[in-house]
Scaffold this motif. Structure first.
Motif, PDB file in Angstrom:
ATOM      1  N   GLU A 342       0.834  -1.206   0.000  1.00 45.78           N
ATOM      2  CA  GLU A 342       0.000   0.000   0.000  1.00 45.78           C
ATOM      3  C   GLU A 342       0.868   1.254   0.000  1.00 45.78           C
ATOM      4  O   GLU A 342       0.542   2.241  -0.665  1.00 45.78           O
ATOM      5  CB  GLU A 342      -0.922  -0.001   1.220  1.00 45.78           C
ATOM      6  CG  GLU A 342      -2.146  -0.861   1.000  1.00 45.78           C
ATOM      7  CD  GLU A 342      -2.700  -1.429   2.292  1.00 45.78           C
ATOM      8  OE1 GLU A 342      -2.173  -1.074   3.361  1.00 45.78           O
ATOM      9  OE2 GLU A 342      -3.633  -2.241   2.204  1.00 45.78           O
ATOM     10  N   ARG A 344       3.843   1.491  -1.259  1.00 49.41           N
ATOM     11  CA  ARG A 344       4.395   1.627  -2.615  1.00 49.41           C
ATOM     12  C   ARG A 344       3.364   2.278  -3.545  1.00 49.41           C
ATOM     13  O   ARG A 344       3.686   3.152  -4.353  1.00 49.41           O
ATOM     14  CB  ARG A 344       4.804   0.235  -3.113  1.00 49.41           C
ATOM     15  CG  ARG A 344       5.581   0.201  -4.419  1.00 49.41           C
ATOM     16  CD  ARG A 344       4.750  -0.192  -5.637  1.00 49.41           C
ATOM     17  NE  ARG A 344       3.613  -1.032  -5.363  1.00 49.41           N
ATOM     18  CZ  ARG A 344       3.623  -2.364  -5.374  1.00 49.41           C
ATOM     19  NH1 ARG A 344       4.721  -3.033  -5.652  1.00 49.41           N
ATOM     20  NH2 ARG A 344       2.496  -3.042  -5.147  1.00 49.41           N
ATOM     21  N   ASP A 345       2.086   1.877  -3.407  1.00 47.74           N
ATOM     22  CA  ASP A 345       1.060   2.444  -4.289  1.00 47.74           C
ATOM     23  C   ASP A 345       0.859   3.943  -4.068  1.00 47.74           C
ATOM     24  O   ASP A 345       0.323   4.632  -4.923  1.00 47.74           O
ATOM     25  CB  ASP A 345      -0.276   1.720  -4.092  1.00 47.74           C
ATOM     26  CG  ASP A 345      -0.185   0.296  -4.636  1.00 47.74           C
ATOM     27  OD1 ASP A 345       0.788   0.010  -5.374  1.00 47.74           O
ATOM     28  OD2 ASP A 345      -1.061  -0.520  -4.300  1.00 47.74           O
ATOM     29  N   LEU A 346       1.260   4.407  -2.898  1.00 48.09           N
ATOM     30  CA  LEU A 346       1.156   5.856  -2.647  1.00 48.09           C
ATOM     31  C   LEU A 346       2.352   6.616  -3.194  1.00 48.09           C
ATOM     32  O   LEU A 346       2.365   7.841  -3.193  1.00 48.09           O
ATOM     33  CB  LEU A 346       1.081   6.128  -1.135  1.00 48.09           C
ATOM     34  CG  LEU A 346      -0.064   5.503  -0.363  1.00 48.09           C
ATOM     35  CD1 LEU A 346       0.041   5.874   1.108  1.00 48.09           C
ATOM     36  CD2 LEU A 346      -1.403   5.964  -0.926  1.00 48.09           C
ATOM     37  N   GLY A 347       3.389   5.886  -3.585  1.00 47.00           N
ATOM     38  CA  GLY A 347       4.609   6.547  -4.050  1.00 47.00           C
ATOM     39  C   GLY A 347       5.679   6.646  -2.977  1.00 47.00           C
ATOM     40  O   GLY A 347       6.733   7.238  -3.185  1.00 47.00           O
ATOM     41  N   ARG A 603      -6.867   7.833   0.122  1.00 43.08           N
ATOM     42  CA  ARG A 603      -5.617   7.306  -0.467  1.00 43.08           C
ATOM     43  C   ARG A 603      -5.163   8.181  -1.640  1.00 43.08           C
ATOM     44  O   ARG A 603      -3.976   8.411  -1.829  1.00 43.08           O
ATOM     45  CB  ARG A 603      -5.798   5.857  -0.910  1.00 43.08           C
ATOM     46  CG  ARG A 603      -5.471   4.866   0.204  1.00 43.08           C
ATOM     47  CD  ARG A 603      -5.194   3.490  -0.363  1.00 43.08           C
ATOM     48  NE  ARG A 603      -6.374   2.971  -1.024  1.00 43.08           N
ATOM     49  CZ  ARG A 603      -7.349   2.325  -0.392  1.00 43.08           C
ATOM     50  NH1 ARG A 603      -7.258   2.088   0.898  1.00 43.08           N
ATOM     51  NH2 ARG A 603      -8.404   1.903  -1.049  1.00 43.08           N
ATOM     52  N   ALA A 604      -6.137   8.671  -2.383  1.00 43.42           N
ATOM     53  CA  ALA A 604      -5.775   9.542  -3.516  1.00 43.42           C
ATOM     54  C   ALA A 604      -5.120  10.825  -2.997  1.00 43.42           C
ATOM     55  O   ALA A 604      -4.157  11.324  -3.577  1.00 43.42           O
ATOM     56  CB  ALA A 604      -7.020   9.869  -4.336  1.00 43.42           C
ATOM     57  N   ARG A 607      -1.589  10.009  -2.121  1.00 39.16           N
ATOM     58  CA  ARG A 607      -0.771   9.849  -3.342  1.00 39.16           C
ATOM     59  C   ARG A 607      -0.346  11.233  -3.863  1.00 39.16           C
ATOM     60  O   ARG A 607       0.812  11.441  -4.221  1.00 39.16           O
ATOM     61  CB  ARG A 607      -1.603   9.105  -4.387  1.00 39.16           C
ATOM     62  CG  ARG A 607      -0.791   8.208  -5.293  1.00 39.16           C
ATOM     63  CD  ARG A 607      -1.672   7.295  -6.119  1.00 39.16           C
ATOM     64  NE  ARG A 607      -2.255   6.219  -5.332  1.00 39.16           N
ATOM     65  CZ  ARG A 607      -3.560   5.948  -5.238  1.00 39.16           C
ATOM     66  NH1 ARG A 607      -4.454   6.666  -5.888  1.00 39.16           N
ATOM     67  NH2 ARG A 607      -3.983   4.938  -4.504  1.00 39.16           N
ATOM     68  N   ASP A 608      -1.307  12.148  -3.867  1.00 39.23           N
ATOM     69  CA  ASP A 608      -0.980  13.505  -4.341  1.00 39.23           C
ATOM     70  C   ASP A 608       0.036  14.166  -3.415  1.00 39.23           C
ATOM     71  O   ASP A 608       0.924  14.882  -3.862  1.00 39.23           O
ATOM     72  CB  ASP A 608      -2.242  14.376  -4.374  1.00 39.23           C
ATOM     73  CG  ASP A 608      -3.159  13.986  -5.517  1.00 39.23           C
ATOM     74  OD1 ASP A 608      -2.725  13.196  -6.376  1.00 39.23           O
ATOM     75  OD2 ASP A 608      -4.315  14.453  -5.515  1.00 39.23           O
ATOM     76  N   ALA A 611       3.499  12.823  -4.133  1.00 38.76           N
ATOM     77  CA  ALA A 611       4.017  13.354  -5.403  1.00 38.76           C
ATOM     78  C   ALA A 611       4.412  14.822  -5.231  1.00 38.76           C
ATOM     79  O   ALA A 611       5.462  15.265  -5.718  1.00 38.76           O
ATOM     80  CB  ALA A 611       2.961  13.208  -6.491  1.00 38.76           C
TER      81      ALA A 611
END
Ligand code: DGJ
Length: 747
Positions: A342, A344-347, A603-604, A607-608, A611
């Motif tokens: 999880e 990793r999926d967030l960056g 979660r989005a 992720r932002d 980034a």
């Protein structure tokens, strides 16, 4: 050459573009401080600033190394007890030498140079004929930084033992008058609260006798003239590159103040056999004529670039996810791998396995010292877990607490005598653990071998080195009775030796220091590990205060700052993910939650955030940091800070509001670090605002932003209502040649 010798006047003048530190030396006389402050002419004598002592006056002027018993009645810098029990010294100037560069201090962390041209060092030698004591006052002035590093070296050049009872790293006498003292105080989970008070006659001090620098007080004092602000006025800093017991004190008398900092004499003595010597830790004296902000900037630059060391010093720090608040000790390999996936999926770039991974460690009651992976949780050990994490494209890191042992552990069963305790005394219980006696070289050796073996056993790229209890019943198991006063300092020397060996053996490992959060957040640790876990409290509003306070001295690249779950685990407060991110961005960003427990939308957002942080981390970790609106002053309901790039091309501003009030007015925040002659494109992150009509950005002049301010719209009908614990982030980019005939208007 930043050190000038005016032989005719017996003056030595340390000078750079930002400060002068002028000493008067005379044969038979004690070195005195004539001036510390703004730069003055090194070719002129400044002796008139402090008239020489006259025969009928017993009080020496401004001694650089005050000792008791011979006319100075103030707090001493040096107390050296001689074989006959007397502590009276007649320290006289013997000579001095000036060296290019900066020698290291044996066994202790210190600031350094990479090229000799960066600094000059002055060693002033004093001697006491009767005892044979030789005392070296060592000063380094950096060419480009407003700091002077100081320490003391004391040598027993006589033929009878001497005992140091007090050896401060620096003692500085400044002119009297109205002074304000700022200190960073607090406690567990509320470290680095800014406390400012007028200096009153008599002494005022902070310190630690806990064996570590402590959550309660940070080894830093800032002295300011009453009207000093972030941007204006005289500010002096005294900081100590040390991680153990310390004392930082200001003593005000009729015509001067004396500030001293060093190892706390309350739990220290050191026996010097003939021929032996002791170096004190290094004190960093800083000066700014341009307020507290510039003082902080000098510390930030020094600590980031010439105190922190190793390959990680200059590298961008990875965004990590730490397992602690996500799973505590309750996990198995599968759960960890889910968490890592999880992340990793967030960056996220680094997955850190916190406490709970070693033999039988299901709570804080057992197992410290048994640094072997628990096969119940990790059947493939750290090696298999680490490889699997790496295969996901993440780095892998672990938590350790190497200075400790649990009573319930194999290590304690094998070596009960390695745990610190005074013979015949009840041991104070704390967290079911004891501190190992790092004053014993064989204990340091054992820990080194255990941790080195661990680091070799798996692909470990990061280590969080924790230290969760203070030292009680201090006693060095191998020290003779007359050397027990050395115990605390020897413990700290053992910690430094261990850190240094591990850092040298594993240069690619990124170390993060920790002590139940910020219980050992100090310059000494920063020399060992380039970043530290700032506080166990991860609530965004509390963190505003702690990170603000820590920034008085410590760079953002040293402050671990994590976004955690809500309700916050330490205090139950609920803040938005946006606000949690907007605070943690101003530090080394990490996450300390289970992303799998969040909604897709949350979660989005994460992720932002990751980034965004990666895109701006050079600025956020290494840019110039400015404090704008203090959470400790005014209405205490708002705070703001910013990072600006050194070339003033880019900046990020954070603005925070604790409680929402009806009809919240708009605020103008005067920005700093920008070019008043430039124009900037100002946008909000993550979007919306700042143009009322939905424009993604507005153009503002650097002159307006710095002289008038950035307008933060009020919570009027036109402005957004965020409720309590709101925050806004603004990104500023310099724009070249952009025509701005009619910039959009913010209402
Ligand atoms: C105290 C630290 O500050 C926490 O982050 C966590 O690592 C715990 N120790 C683990 O015991």
């Amino acid at each position: 050459m930043p050190i000038h010798h005016l032989a005719s006047a017996g003056e030595l003048h340390l000078r750079n573009e930002q400060l002068s530190y002028v000493l008067r030396l005379s044969p038979r006389g004690r070195p005195e401080l004539l001036h510390f402050g703004g730069p003055i002419d090194p070719e002129l004598s400044h002796g008139h600033l402090v008239p020489p002592v006259v025969a009928w006056c017993t009080e020496p002027g401004r001694p650089e190394c005050p000792t008791p018993g011979s006319g100075d009645f103030g707090a001493p810098a040096l107390v050296l007890e001689q074989a006959d029990g007397s502590s009276t010294l007649e320290l006289a100037y013997v000579g001095h030498r000036i060296l290019a560069g900066k020698p290291a201090i044996p066994g202790l962390p210190s600031t350094y140079v990479e090229r000799d041209e960066e600094a000059d060092t002055l060693e002033v030698e004093l001697a006491d004929a009767r005892s044979g004591a030789r005392v070296f006052l060592v000063y380094t002035v950096f060419r480009d930084l407003a700091v002077v590093a100081r320490h003391l070296r004391v040598v027993n050049g006589g033929d009878a033992p001497l005992t140091l009872r007090c050896a401060m790293s620096a003692s500085v006498d400044l002119p009297g008058g109205a002074w304000e003292l700022t200190q960073l105080s607090g406690g567990w989970a509320r470290e680095c609260q800014v406390v400012r008070r007028p200096v009153a006659p008599g002494s005022q001090s902070i310190g630690s006798l806990r064996g570590h620098s402590s959550h309660h007080h940070n080894p830093l004092l800032i002295l300011e003239r009453g009207d000093t602000t972030e941007e204006r006025g005289d500010a002096y800093g005294l900081s100590l590159v040390y991680s153990g017991n310390f004392l930082a004190e200001v003593e005000a008398s009729a015509d001067k103040i004396r500030a001293r900092i060093g190892i706390h004499p309350g739990a220290f003595s050191w026996k010097l056999a003939p021929g032996e010597e002791l170096c004190t830790p290094e004190a960093i004296l800083a000066y700014s004529a341009e307020g507290r902000g510039a003082l902080s900037e000098a510390y930030h630059q020094l600590f980031r670039e010439r105190l922190a060391r190793g390959p990680w010093r200059d590298r961008p720090r990875p965004v990590l996810l730490n397992s602690w608040e996500a799973v505590y000790c309750d996990f198995d390999e599968e759960r960890l791998l889910r968490l890592a996936a999880e992340a990793r999926d967030l960056g996220v770039e680094l997955f850190v396995l916190d406490d709970g991974w070693f033999l039988g460690r299901d709570s804080d009651q057992t197992s410290l010292g048994d640094w072997t992976p628990d096969p119940r949780k990790l059947p493939g050990g750290l090696a298999r877990l680490g490889r699997a994490v790496e295969a996901m494209g993440l780095g892998f890191g672990i938590w350790i607490e190497p200075e400790m042992v649990s009573q319930r552990s194999q290590l304690f069963a094998a070596h009960p005598d390695w745990a610190i305790g005074s013979p015949g005394r009840t041991r104070t219980e704390y967290r079911h653990q004891r501190v190992l006696d790092l004053s014993r070289p064989e204990v340091v050796e054992w820990i080194f071998q255990a941790i080195a073996g661990l680091l070799r056993s798996a692909p470990i790229r990061y280590v969080k080195w924790d230290m969760n209890r203070s030292i009680t019943e201090p006693f060095g198991g191998m020290l003779p009775a007359e050397r027990q006063g050395e115990f605390f300092h020897r413990y700290v020397l053992g910690v430094y030796a261990l850190y240094r060996r591990l850092a040298d053996a594993f240069p690619e490992v990124l170390f993060e220091s920790c002590s139940s959060g910020g219980g050992r957040f100090d310059p000494g640790m920063l020399a060992c590990a380039p970043q530290a876990w700032t506080s166990d409290c991860t609530d965004a509003m509390e963190r505003l205060a702690t990170q603000w306070g820590a920034s008085l001295c410590y760079p953002l690249s040293s402050m671990g700052a994590h976004v955690s779950a809500v309700p916050n685990h330490q205090m139950g407060r609920v803040t938005s993910l946006e606000t949690r991110g907007a605070v943690a961005f101003f530090g080394v960003l990490g996450y300390e939650l289970d992303p799998g427990a969040l909604e897709d939308g949350a979660r989005a957002i994460l992720r932002d955030q990751v980034a965004f942080y990666k895109a701006h981390r050079e600025l956020l970790q290494r840019g110039r940091f400015f404090r704008l609106v203090s959470p400790f002053e005014g209405d205490r309901n708002h705070a703001s800070w910013m990072c600006a790039s050194r070339d003033a091309q880019r900046a990020i501003v954070g603005y925070y509001r604790v409680l929402q009030h009806v009809g919240e007015p708009s605020h103008l925040i005067r920005l700093r670090g920008l070019d008043p002659a430039a124009r900037y494109r100002v946008s909000a992150w993550p979007g919306s605002e700042p143009g009322a009509g939905g424009d993604a950005f507005v153009i503002r002049g650097g002159d307006e932003l710095t002289r008038v301010g950035l307008l933060i719209p009020g919570e009027s009908d036109a402005g957004p209502r965020q409720g309590d614990f709101g925050s806004r982030l603004f990104v500023l980019e310099r724009c070249w040649g952009v025509p701005v005939p009619h910039p959009p208007v913010i209402p």
